[in-house]
Motif scaffolding. Structure first.
Motif, mmCIF file in Angstrom:
data_model
loop_
_atom_site.group_PDB
_atom_site.id
_atom_site.type_symbol
_atom_site.label_atom_id
_atom_site.label_comp_id
_atom_site.label_asym_id
_atom_site.label_seq_id
_atom_site.Cartn_x
_atom_site.Cartn_y
_atom_site.Cartn_z
ATOM 1 N N ASN A 1 0.837 -1.219 0.000
ATOM 2 C CA ASN A 1 0.000 0.000 0.000
ATOM 3 C C ASN A 1 0.862 1.256 0.000
ATOM 4 O OD1 ASN A 1 -2.400 -1.420 -0.013
ATOM 5 N ND2 ASN A 1 -2.541 -1.506 2.232
ATOM 6 N N TYR A 2 1.952 1.192 0.771
ATOM 7 C CA TYR A 2 2.868 2.341 0.828
ATOM 8 C C TYR A 2 3.476 2.587 -0.557
ATOM 9 C CZ TYR A 2 7.154 4.958 1.604
ATOM 10 O OH TYR A 2 8.166 5.880 1.508
ATOM 11 N N ILE A 3 3.899 1.503 -1.212
ATOM 12 C CA ILE A 3 4.493 1.631 -2.545
ATOM 13 C C ILE A 3 3.481 2.209 -3.525
ATOM 14 C CG2 ILE A 3 5.392 0.364 -4.532
ATOM 15 C CD1 ILE A 3 7.394 0.662 -2.282
ATOM 16 N N LEU A 4 2.222 1.720 -3.460
ATOM 17 C CA LEU A 4 1.187 2.198 -4.376
ATOM 18 C C LEU A 4 0.895 3.682 -4.150
ATOM 19 C CD1 LEU A 4 -1.296 -0.835 -4.305
ATOM 20 C CD2 LEU A 4 0.229 -0.159 -6.180
ATOM 21 N N LYS A 5 0.814 4.087 -2.880
ATOM 22 C CA LYS A 5 0.557 5.508 -2.571
ATOM 23 C C LYS A 5 1.729 6.371 -3.022
ATOM 24 C CE LYS A 5 -2.563 4.756 1.359
ATOM 25 N NZ LYS A 5 -2.767 4.969 2.811
ATOM 26 N N HIS A 6 2.945 5.839 -2.846
ATOM 27 C CA HIS A 6 4.116 6.590 -3.278
ATOM 28 C C HIS A 6 4.120 6.744 -4.796
ATOM 29 C CE1 HIS A 6 8.073 8.325 -3.043
ATOM 30 N NE2 HIS A 6 8.558 7.415 -3.890
ATOM 31 N N ILE A 7 3.753 5.683 -5.489
ATOM 32 C CA ILE A 7 3.670 5.750 -6.960
ATOM 33 C C ILE A 7 2.615 6.765 -7.381
ATOM 34 C CG2 ILE A 7 2.996 4.465 -9.022
ATOM 35 C CD1 ILE A 7 4.292 1.988 -7.740
ATOM 36 N N ASP A 8 1.461 6.744 -6.661
ATOM 37 C CA ASP A 8 0.403 7.722 -6.966
ATOM 38 C C ASP A 8 0.920 9.151 -6.788
ATOM 39 O OD1 ASP A 8 -1.389 5.782 -7.605
ATOM 40 O OD2 ASP A 8 -2.462 5.810 -5.696
ATOM 41 N N ARG A 9 1.671 9.366 -5.698
ATOM 42 C CA ARG A 9 2.198 10.715 -5.470
ATOM 43 C C ARG A 9 3.155 11.130 -6.584
ATOM 44 N NH1 ARG A 9 2.276 9.011 0.042
ATOM 45 N NH2 ARG A 9 4.464 8.368 -0.159
ATOM 46 N N LEU A 10 3.998 10.192 -7.009
ATOM 47 C CA LEU A 10 4.928 10.492 -8.097
ATOM 48 C C LEU A 10 4.181 10.756 -9.406
ATOM 49 C CD1 LEU A 10 7.748 7.853 -7.423
ATOM 50 C CD2 LEU A 10 7.822 10.324 -6.982
ATOM 51 N N MET A 11 3.131 9.973 -9.635
ATOM 52 C CA MET A 11 2.345 10.160 -10.861
ATOM 53 C C MET A 11 1.621 11.502 -10.830
ATOM 54 S SD MET A 11 0.724 6.387 -11.585
ATOM 55 C CE MET A 11 -0.166 6.992 -13.003
ATOM 56 N N ILE A 12 1.072 11.837 -9.654
ATOM 57 C CA ILE A 12 0.376 13.132 -9.536
ATOM 58 C C ILE A 12 1.346 14.284 -9.778
ATOM 59 C CG2 ILE A 12 -0.756 14.689 -7.896
ATOM 60 C CD1 ILE A 12 -2.071 12.207 -6.659
ATOM 61 N N ARG A 13 2.572 14.151 -9.233
ATOM 62 C CA ARG A 13 3.569 15.193 -9.446
ATOM 63 C C ARG A 13 3.925 15.319 -10.925
ATOM 64 N NH1 ARG A 13 8.950 14.504 -6.089
ATOM 65 N NH2 ARG A 13 7.377 14.512 -4.430
ATOM 66 N N ALA A 14 4.110 14.161 -11.581
ATOM 67 C CA ALA A 14 4.463 14.177 -13.005
ATOM 68 C C ALA A 14 3.326 14.740 -13.858
ATOM 69 C CB ALA A 14 4.822 12.766 -13.458
ATOM 70 N N VAL A 15 2.100 14.276 -13.544
ATOM 71 C CA VAL A 15 0.948 14.758 -14.314
ATOM 72 C C VAL A 15 0.720 16.246 -14.068
ATOM 73 C CG1 VAL A 15 -1.541 14.526 -14.625
ATOM 74 C CG2 VAL A 15 -0.143 12.489 -14.395
ATOM 75 N N SER A 16 0.986 16.715 -12.845
ATOM 76 C CA SER A 16 0.829 18.140 -12.535
ATOM 77 C C SER A 16 1.780 18.979 -13.381
ATOM 78 C CB SER A 16 1.078 18.405 -11.049
ATOM 79 O OG SER A 16 0.122 17.748 -10.244
ATOM 80 N N ILE A 17 3.023 18.487 -13.536
ATOM 81 C CA ILE A 17 3.990 19.203 -14.381
ATOM 82 C C ILE A 17 3.503 19.231 -15.832
ATOM 83 C CG2 ILE A 17 6.332 19.141 -15.301
ATOM 84 C CD1 ILE A 17 7.199 17.907 -12.614
ATOM 85 N N LEU A 18 3.001 18.085 -16.307
ATOM 86 C CA LEU A 18 2.493 17.997 -17.669
ATOM 87 C C LEU A 18 1.286 18.912 -17.852
ATOM 88 C CD1 LEU A 18 2.803 16.535 -20.398
ATOM 89 C CD2 LEU A 18 1.237 14.781 -19.537
ATOM 90 N N GLN A 19 0.405 18.901 -16.847
ATOM 91 C CA GLN A 19 -0.784 19.756 -16.898
ATOM 92 C C GLN A 19 -0.403 21.230 -16.961
ATOM 93 O OE1 GLN A 19 -2.879 20.005 -13.205
ATOM 94 N NE2 GLN A 19 -4.843 20.503 -14.157
ATOM 95 N N ARG A 20 0.557 21.609 -16.131
ATOM 96 C CA ARG A 20 0.991 23.008 -16.118
ATOM 97 C C ARG A 20 1.627 23.395 -17.448
ATOM 98 N NH1 ARG A 20 -0.251 27.815 -15.356
ATOM 99 N NH2 ARG A 20 1.469 29.254 -14.908
ATOM 100 N N SER A 21 2.366 22.475 -18.048
ATOM 101 C CA SER A 21 2.971 22.739 -19.362
ATOM 102 C C SER A 21 1.885 22.990 -20.409
ATOM 103 C CB SER A 21 3.854 21.568 -19.788
ATOM 104 O OG SER A 21 4.890 21.348 -18.861
ATOM 105 N N HIS A 22 0.839 22.164 -20.366
ATOM 106 C CA HIS A 22 -0.275 22.352 -21.313
ATOM 107 C C HIS A 22 -0.966 23.690 -21.075
ATOM 108 C CE1 HIS A 22 -0.537 17.693 -21.695
ATOM 109 N NE2 HIS A 22 0.341 18.216 -22.540
ATOM 110 N N GLU A 23 -1.145 24.068 -19.821
ATOM 111 C CA GLU A 23 -1.787 25.342 -19.498
ATOM 112 C C GLU A 23 -0.969 26.521 -20.032
ATOM 113 O OE1 GLU A 23 -2.184 25.250 -15.293
ATOM 114 O OE2 GLU A 23 -4.185 24.363 -15.329
ATOM 115 N N ILE A 24 0.345 26.459 -19.830
ATOM 116 C CA ILE A 24 1.214 27.547 -20.303
ATOM 117 C C ILE A 24 1.141 27.661 -21.824
ATOM 118 C CG2 ILE A 24 3.613 28.282 -20.533
ATOM 119 C CD1 ILE A 24 4.120 27.076 -17.748
#
Length: 588
Positions: free
Chosen positions: A14-37
């Motif tokens: 569960n810890y690994i899955l949550k950590h992966i989710d956090r990493l994915m959210i961080r990566a997707v947030s960067i991608l999302q911000r790039s699209h917004e810009i």
């Protein structure tokens, strides 16, 4: 031991899955911000190009009109100043009379042969002496007159040329980098300065000089060519005095005005030639700019918007999961609205499931999502909570838009009838929401009964921004609901006033307190016949219970000419006056 190991492994997993989710959210947030810009950059560039297309022809027209006014004013000023110039010449001669004669006395005349008695040996030397003296006086007289004229002409120069200069520099600054050859604005400035900074240092072949020569010929006849005079200071003074006394101020003034007019006309012609060249350059450039703007509108922006929708939806899916679909609440042409108990810490939501049939609808949906997300929270606009793309269905890929839930739409409310004051408050809410959208540069383009939602207190909010776009991003596409569509929508050239027209039709329903189609529209057997009638000026009929004030608001809003439609602020004031009158009558 085995049970504890499994439990520990489960916690670790569960810890690994949550950590992966956090990493994915961080990566997707960067991608999302790039699209917004990227999307903001495209929107800004579209706005700049639209402004350039709109403003540049007006600047060129302004420059042409301003220079024409300047030209006509200078010609009129010059013609009106002939008497004044005559007085200036007379004044200059009187003021400088002694100075000019004294200068003539001390003037050295080179290149002549004199006898011991200071007389000339040849007649040509006598002519040369007189020519040198007259040229000296002429030069000095020109300087004096020119300086006096400049004081009066430069006032008009300063008043006109400053603004015109700034306009021309602005036009030149919008040129492409590959057009960095000789600047047209600099050439224009040189023309302006040479035209309107008057300089009367006249050459010897000028009209003014010729007048003086003619006068001097008359002077020469007074000399006896057999007895040459002494070339002494008294002779020089005599020549200077005779020349000054024989000047005709009226002819000189006429000559000066004629030369000024010629100089101004030549510069005016040169200016027009250069402005035409600048106009042609901008015409070609604006055509290219318009093509770029169309590519941004129809290709670049929709693609980036779709990528932004996908990245944002992926982030929402990771964070909050897939929303649970409840009972069906309603359906439209491209989507179905379902109940949704809760999602993303929001209670009592609605889920709008849209399945875009093609790329064009995908792009429209993505843009709707983007503009909805960017609208700050406002009490008159339905709030978008989030979005998720459901890839689980192999046949379809629905986009789920989660929004706040309200009690009912205006269509359902009018079916059950509402009090007059409540309806007027709803109209005010719609106007407030539209003014807010227009203030953000957005045009809704589909104002109708079902796109106005009411809460428990019957306060209205605008929803369904599927056709909502920034004004500069509208490509002239035919969108909206037929009976609410302004005539200019069929010409592919329209602006925010189409929302004012649609509100006029909506206000007719609000005042009628029902949902029955206007009779003038109901008799139309097809959509094409209805559109044809609207373009010919057919509008909803006046009902018996419509007050003059309400009817006036409707008719002004749905005026065929967009420029004659009222501002929404004016509409708001008129409805508020109706409400105040109603309250006063009720109290009495």
């Amino acid at each position: 031991m085995i049970d504890n190991g499994l439990i520990n492994f489960t916690h670790f997993l569960n810890y690994i899955l949550k950590h992966i989710d956090r990493l994915m959210i961080r990566a997707v947030s960067i991608l999302q911000r790039s699209h917004e810009i990227c999307l903001d950059l495209f929107n800004d560039s579209a706005f700049d190009m639209a402004r350039d297309i709109l403003v540049t022809p007006k600047r060129l027209s302004y420059a042409r009109e301003k220079e024409k006014n300047l030209y006509e004013s200078l010609v009129a000023l010059t013609n009106s100043k002939q008497n004044e110039i005559q007085k200036l010449i007379l004044q200059a001669v009187d003021e400088m009379h002694e100075v000019l004669t004294d200068e003539a006395c001390s003037l050295e005349i080179p290149g002549i042969e004199l006898t011991d008695q200071l007389t000339v040996k040849h007649a040509r030397d006598l002519k040369k002496c007189t020519s040198v003296i007259q040229e000296q006086i002429l030069v000095r007289l020109n300087e004096i007159i020119a300086n006096k004229l400049l004081d009066s002409i430069n006032v008009l120069h300063d008043n006109y040329v400053g603004t015109l200069t700034r306009c021309l520099i602005s036009l030149e600054s919008s040129r492409d980098d590959d057009e960095a050859e000789l600047s047209a604005s600099k050439a224009l400035q040189e023309i302006l300065h040479s035209a309107y900074e008057v300089n009367l240092s006249l050459p010897t072949n000028s009209n003014l000089f010729q007048i003086l020569i003619d006068r001097m010929k008359e002077l020469f006849r007074t000399f006896s060519w057999h007895n040459f005079p002494r070339i002494d200071p008294e002779f020089k003074r005599s020549v200077a005095l005779n020349m000054l006394n024989s000047l005709s101020e009226a002819k000189l003034a006429k000559s000066v005005c004629s030369q000024l007019n010629d100089r101004i006309r030549m510069s005016h012609d040169n200016f027009e030639t250069l402005l035409k060249q600048l106009d042609h350059r901008h015409t070609d450039r604006l055509k290219s700019t318009e093509d770029k703007q169309q590519r941004v509108r129809k290709d670049c922006t929709p693609r980036i918007a779709r990528l932004l929708l996908e990245s944002t939806s992926l982030k929402d899916l990771i964070q909050y999961g897939l929303p649970k679909q409840g009972r069906e609440i309603g359906r439209g042409q491209y989507g179905v609205v379902y109940d949704c108990k809760n999602w993303a810490n929001h209670q009592s939501c609605v889920l709008k499931s849209v399945v875009p049939p093609d790329d064009r609808h995908w792009n429209d949906l993505a843009l709707e999502f983007h503009y909805l997300r960017r609208i700050p929270e406002h009490p008159r606009i339905v709030q978008l909570i989030g979005s998720v793309i459901d890839y689980s269905d192999s046949d379809q890929t629905p986009v789920l838009l989660i929004m706040e839930r309200l009690k009912r739409d205006l269509y359902g409310a009018l079916k059950s009838r509402l009090e007059f004051s409540i309806r007027m408050h709803i109209a005010l809410d719609v106007v407030e929401g539209l003014r807010y959208l227009h203030g953000l540069g957005l045009v809704h383009r589909d104002i109708k009964l079902k796109n106005v939602l009411l809460d428990e207190a019957n306060r209205a909010r605008i929803t369904d921004l599927g056709f909502c776009k920034p004004e500069v991003m509208m490509s002239g596409s035919l969108v909206g609901t037929p009976i609410h569509m302004a005539p200019e929508l069929f010409t592919s050239k329209y602006d925010h006033t189409v929302d004012v027209y649609a509100f006029g039709i909506l206000f007719w329903y609000i005042c009628s307190n029902g949902v029955k189609l206007p009779t003038n529209f109901d008799v139309c057997s097809s959509k094409d016949i209805l559109w044809s009638a609207v373009k010919k000026g057919v509008r909803p009929e006046r009902l018996m219970d419509f007050s003059d004030e309400c009817w006036e608001i409707m008719t002004k809003c749905w005026d065929t000419e967009p420029s004659r439609r009222p501002y929404l602020g004016e509409v708001q004031e008129n409805i508020e006056q109706i409400l105040n009158t109603t309250r006063t009558t009720t109290t009495a």
